[in-house]
Design a protein around this motif. Structure first.
Motif, PDB file in Angstrom:
ATOM      1  N   TYR A  12       0.843  -1.199   0.000  1.00 40.90           N
ATOM      2  CA  TYR A  12       0.000   0.000   0.000  1.00 40.90           C
ATOM      3  C   TYR A  12       0.879   1.250   0.000  1.00 40.90           C
ATOM      4  O   TYR A  12       1.957   1.260   0.604  1.00 40.90           O
ATOM      5  CB  TYR A  12      -0.926   0.009   1.227  1.00 40.90           C
ATOM      6  CG  TYR A  12      -2.033  -1.008   1.127  1.00 40.90           C
ATOM      7  CD1 TYR A  12      -3.219  -0.699   0.473  1.00 40.90           C
ATOM      8  CD2 TYR A  12      -1.880  -2.288   1.651  1.00 40.90           C
ATOM      9  CE1 TYR A  12      -4.230  -1.632   0.358  1.00 40.90           C
ATOM     10  CE2 TYR A  12      -2.877  -3.224   1.537  1.00 40.90           C
ATOM     11  CZ  TYR A  12      -4.056  -2.902   0.892  1.00 40.90           C
ATOM     12  OH  TYR A  12      -5.048  -3.833   0.766  1.00 40.90           O
ATOM     13  N   VAL A  13       0.380   2.272  -0.680  1.00 39.24           N
ATOM     14  CA  VAL A  13       1.118   3.529  -0.818  1.00 39.24           C
ATOM     15  C   VAL A  13       0.154   4.678  -0.558  1.00 39.24           C
ATOM     16  O   VAL A  13      -0.972   4.675  -1.069  1.00 39.24           O
ATOM     17  CB  VAL A  13       1.713   3.677  -2.238  1.00 39.24           C
ATOM     18  CG1 VAL A  13       2.699   4.844  -2.294  1.00 39.24           C
ATOM     19  CG2 VAL A  13       2.373   2.392  -2.703  1.00 39.24           C
ATOM     20  N   GLN A 128       4.987   8.512  -7.830  1.00 38.84           N
ATOM     21  CA  GLN A 128       3.658   8.876  -8.332  1.00 38.84           C
ATOM     22  C   GLN A 128       3.030   7.696  -9.072  1.00 38.84           C
ATOM     23  O   GLN A 128       1.821   7.461  -8.967  1.00 38.84           O
ATOM     24  CB  GLN A 128       3.750  10.095  -9.254  1.00 38.84           C
ATOM     25  CG  GLN A 128       2.410  10.602  -9.746  1.00 38.84           C
ATOM     26  CD  GLN A 128       1.463  10.957  -8.606  1.00 38.84           C
ATOM     27  OE1 GLN A 128       1.812  11.748  -7.714  1.00 38.84           O
ATOM     28  NE2 GLN A 128       0.272  10.381  -8.600  1.00 38.84           N
ATOM     29  N   SER A 129       3.834   6.938  -9.802  1.00 44.09           N
ATOM     30  CA  SER A 129       3.324   5.736 -10.483  1.00 44.09           C
ATOM     31  C   SER A 129       2.805   4.730  -9.456  1.00 44.09           C
ATOM     32  O   SER A 129       1.771   4.077  -9.677  1.00 44.09           O
ATOM     33  CB  SER A 129       4.424   5.096 -11.327  1.00 44.09           C
ATOM     34  OG  SER A 129       4.832   5.960 -12.366  1.00 44.09           O
ATOM     35  N   MET A 130       3.497   4.605  -8.340  1.00 38.97           N
ATOM     36  CA  MET A 130       3.056   3.690  -7.290  1.00 38.97           C
ATOM     37  C   MET A 130       1.763   4.176  -6.645  1.00 38.97           C
ATOM     38  O   MET A 130       0.859   3.380  -6.348  1.00 38.97           O
ATOM     39  CB  MET A 130       4.148   3.521  -6.239  1.00 38.97           C
ATOM     40  CG  MET A 130       5.421   2.876  -6.773  1.00 38.97           C
ATOM     41  SD  MET A 130       6.648   2.495  -5.479  1.00 38.97           S
ATOM     42  CE  MET A 130       5.863   1.073  -4.686  1.00 38.97           C
ATOM     43  N   LEU A 131       1.648   5.490  -6.428  1.00 39.25           N
ATOM     44  CA  LEU A 131       0.414   6.053  -5.871  1.00 39.25           C
ATOM     45  C   LEU A 131      -0.761   5.827  -6.810  1.00 39.25           C
ATOM     46  O   LEU A 131      -1.870   5.481  -6.382  1.00 39.25           O
ATOM     47  CB  LEU A 131       0.595   7.551  -5.619  1.00 39.25           C
ATOM     48  CG  LEU A 131       1.467   7.920  -4.412  1.00 39.25           C
ATOM     49  CD1 LEU A 131       1.919   9.381  -4.517  1.00 39.25           C
ATOM     50  CD2 LEU A 131       0.696   7.705  -3.112  1.00 39.25           C
ATOM     51  N   LEU A 136      -5.662   2.578  -8.358  1.00 35.72           N
ATOM     52  CA  LEU A 136      -6.314   1.752  -9.377  1.00 35.72           C
ATOM     53  C   LEU A 136      -6.848   0.464  -8.756  1.00 35.72           C
ATOM     54  O   LEU A 136      -7.994   0.081  -8.987  1.00 35.72           O
ATOM     55  CB  LEU A 136      -5.311   1.432 -10.485  1.00 35.72           C
ATOM     56  CG  LEU A 136      -5.832   0.663 -11.691  1.00 35.72           C
ATOM     57  CD1 LEU A 136      -6.961   1.433 -12.388  1.00 35.72           C
ATOM     58  CD2 LEU A 136      -4.683   0.372 -12.664  1.00 35.72           C
ATOM     59  N   ASP A 137      -6.007  -0.222  -8.004  1.00 39.04           N
ATOM     60  CA  ASP A 137      -6.435  -1.366  -7.194  1.00 39.04           C
ATOM     61  C   ASP A 137      -7.270  -2.377  -7.980  1.00 39.04           C
ATOM     62  O   ASP A 137      -8.367  -2.762  -7.570  1.00 39.04           O
ATOM     63  CB  ASP A 137      -7.221  -0.881  -5.967  1.00 39.04           C
ATOM     64  CG  ASP A 137      -7.404  -1.987  -4.930  1.00 39.04           C
ATOM     65  OD1 ASP A 137      -6.646  -2.969  -4.980  1.00 39.04           O
ATOM     66  OD2 ASP A 137      -8.312  -1.861  -4.085  1.00 39.04           O
ATOM     67  N   ASP A 138      -6.742  -2.827  -9.120  1.00 35.77           N
ATOM     68  CA  ASP A 138      -7.443  -3.867  -9.875  1.00 35.77           C
ATOM     69  C   ASP A 138      -6.720  -5.201  -9.694  1.00 35.77           C
ATOM     70  O   ASP A 138      -5.865  -5.338  -8.821  1.00 35.77           O
ATOM     71  CB  ASP A 138      -7.578  -3.480 -11.357  1.00 35.77           C
ATOM     72  CG  ASP A 138      -6.231  -3.370 -12.062  1.00 35.77           C
ATOM     73  OD1 ASP A 138      -5.212  -3.821 -11.484  1.00 35.77           O
ATOM     74  OD2 ASP A 138      -6.194  -2.838 -13.185  1.00 35.77           O
ATOM     75  N   GLU A 139      -7.050  -6.179 -10.529  1.00 34.25           N
ATOM     76  CA  GLU A 139      -6.488  -7.515 -10.338  1.00 34.25           C
ATOM     77  C   GLU A 139      -4.985  -7.578 -10.624  1.00 34.25           C
ATOM     78  O   GLU A 139      -4.319  -8.565 -10.276  1.00 34.25           O
ATOM     79  CB  GLU A 139      -7.235  -8.533 -11.219  1.00 34.25           C
ATOM     80  CG  GLU A 139      -7.039  -8.357 -12.712  1.00 34.25           C
ATOM     81  CD  GLU A 139      -8.059  -7.393 -13.330  1.00 34.25           C
ATOM     82  OE1 GLU A 139      -8.255  -7.454 -14.560  1.00 34.25           O
ATOM     83  OE2 GLU A 139      -8.641  -6.585 -12.567  1.00 34.25           O
ATOM     84  N   HIS A 140      -4.445  -6.553 -11.278  1.00 35.64           N
ATOM     85  CA  HIS A 140      -3.021  -6.538 -11.595  1.00 35.64           C
ATOM     86  C   HIS A 140      -2.197  -5.700 -10.620  1.00 35.64           C
ATOM     87  O   HIS A 140      -0.970  -5.704 -10.692  1.00 35.64           O
ATOM     88  CB  HIS A 140      -2.811  -5.991 -13.011  1.00 35.64           C
ATOM     89  CG  HIS A 140      -3.584  -6.711 -14.062  1.00 35.64           C
ATOM     90  ND1 HIS A 140      -3.352  -8.033 -14.386  1.00 35.64           N
ATOM     91  CD2 HIS A 140      -4.603  -6.286 -14.869  1.00 35.64           C
ATOM     92  CE1 HIS A 140      -4.194  -8.406 -15.343  1.00 35.64           C
ATOM     93  NE2 HIS A 140      -4.969  -7.367 -15.648  1.00 35.64           N
ATOM     94  N   SER A 141      -2.854  -4.977  -9.741  1.00 40.27           N
ATOM     95  CA  SER A 141      -2.146  -3.997  -8.912  1.00 40.27           C
ATOM     96  C   SER A 141      -1.120  -4.630  -7.983  1.00 40.27           C
ATOM     97  O   SER A 141      -0.028  -4.090  -7.788  1.00 40.27           O
ATOM     98  CB  SER A 141      -3.158  -3.175  -8.100  1.00 40.27           C
ATOM     99  OG  SER A 141      -3.912  -2.346  -8.951  1.00 40.27           O
TER     100      SER A 141
END
Length: 283
Positions: A12-13, A128-131, A136-141
């Protein structure tokens, strides 16, 4: 953000702005059962961790290990923007990109490591990419965040240097309280009391109680119990001593009180903690 004190289900970020005198909803002093990577994006702050006070400025990282109590002070008139990354040992160390030796040698010390100003833009973009991925928190996150975390640490290995300095704002009172905090850590197994330690330091117990809280974020008894319980958790994971013997060796005279305090702090009874795979100390 779906982060609890006891566990997380992925990396988590988050990002937040803190002002001088800002009060948290969470306790000022706290710890996690997982790693926290703290990044100071702008302005500055001061950390109390393991009997040290560390100053952090723009471009500074601090890695906070599991079960390590920490306390942050924001004293600048300029708002401090900070980014926190919460992760487990297994999220980072895979023996391909970052192995155990690399992690232990470079990241396991409780020291500030600094990104040179020429590279801070690159690091800020990566964070920022990590944030963005966290939101987004989808199945790939989950997998994507693991890759981004590994890349971030590889950047740090290549670009960062350790800063070994104490805060410019530290004063004689802070130094005195840090010395007493270290004394507690070194003598946790003895029958320490606030009055005894105050007498030893030549201070009144009311003054010591007040100043210790200001410096560390904890009252004397809270800090003493934290140190004792942390030592007990280590012994539960690393030794075959009985729970009663561990309680006594860590300064607890009442094993029932120890069991209640341990469960309140760690969310598990000492017996369950010992059995749990989460109780194993990361190597």
């Amino acid at each position: 953000m779906r982060v609890s004190n006891s566990d997380i289900d992925r990396i988590y970020v988050n990002i937040a702005t803190r002002n001088n005198g800002y009060r948290f909803n969470m306790p000022d002093n706290h710890f996690h059962m997982y790693y926290e990577l703290y990044y100071c994006k702008s302005s500055k702050c001061t950390f109390f961790i393991e009997n040290q006070m560390l100053e952090m400025n723009a471009g500074d990282f601090l890695l906070i290990p599991p079960r390590e109590m920490h306390y942050t002070k924001y004293t600048s008139d300029t708002p401090c923007v900070r980014i926190n990354i919460y992760f487990k040992y297994s999220d980072l160390v895979d023996n391909i990109y970052i192995n155990n030796d690399t992690f232990k040698n470079y990241f396991s010390s409780k020291e500030v490591f600094h990104v040179p100003s020429a590279y801070q833009g690159k690091i800020n973009e990566h964070l920022q990419s990590m944030l963005t991925e966290d939101k987004l928190d989808d199945e790939h996150s989950s997998k994507t965040l693991r890759l981004l975390l590994k890349e971030l640490f590889l950047y740090c290995i290549r670009l960062c240097s350790f800063n070994r300095y104490t805060p410019a704002i530290i004063n004689t009172t802070d130094e005195h309280m840090l010395t007493l905090a270290k004394y507690i850590t070194d003598n946790y197994d003895k029958p320490l009391t606030l009055t005894d330690v105050a007498d030893m330091a030549g201070l009144s117990y009311t003054y010591l109680s007040k100043k210790f809280k200001i410096t560390t974020g904890m009252r004397f008894k809270e800090y003493l119990n934290y140190v004792r319980l942390k030592q007990a958790a280590t012994k539960l994971a690393a030794t075959k001593l009985t729970i009663t013997d561990i309680a006594m060796s860590c300064g607890f005279n009442d094993s029932n009180y120890f069991k209640d305090a341990f469960k309140k702090t760690y969310g598990l009874s000492p017996r369950c903690y010992r059995k749990s795979s989460d109780a194993q100390i990361d190597e």
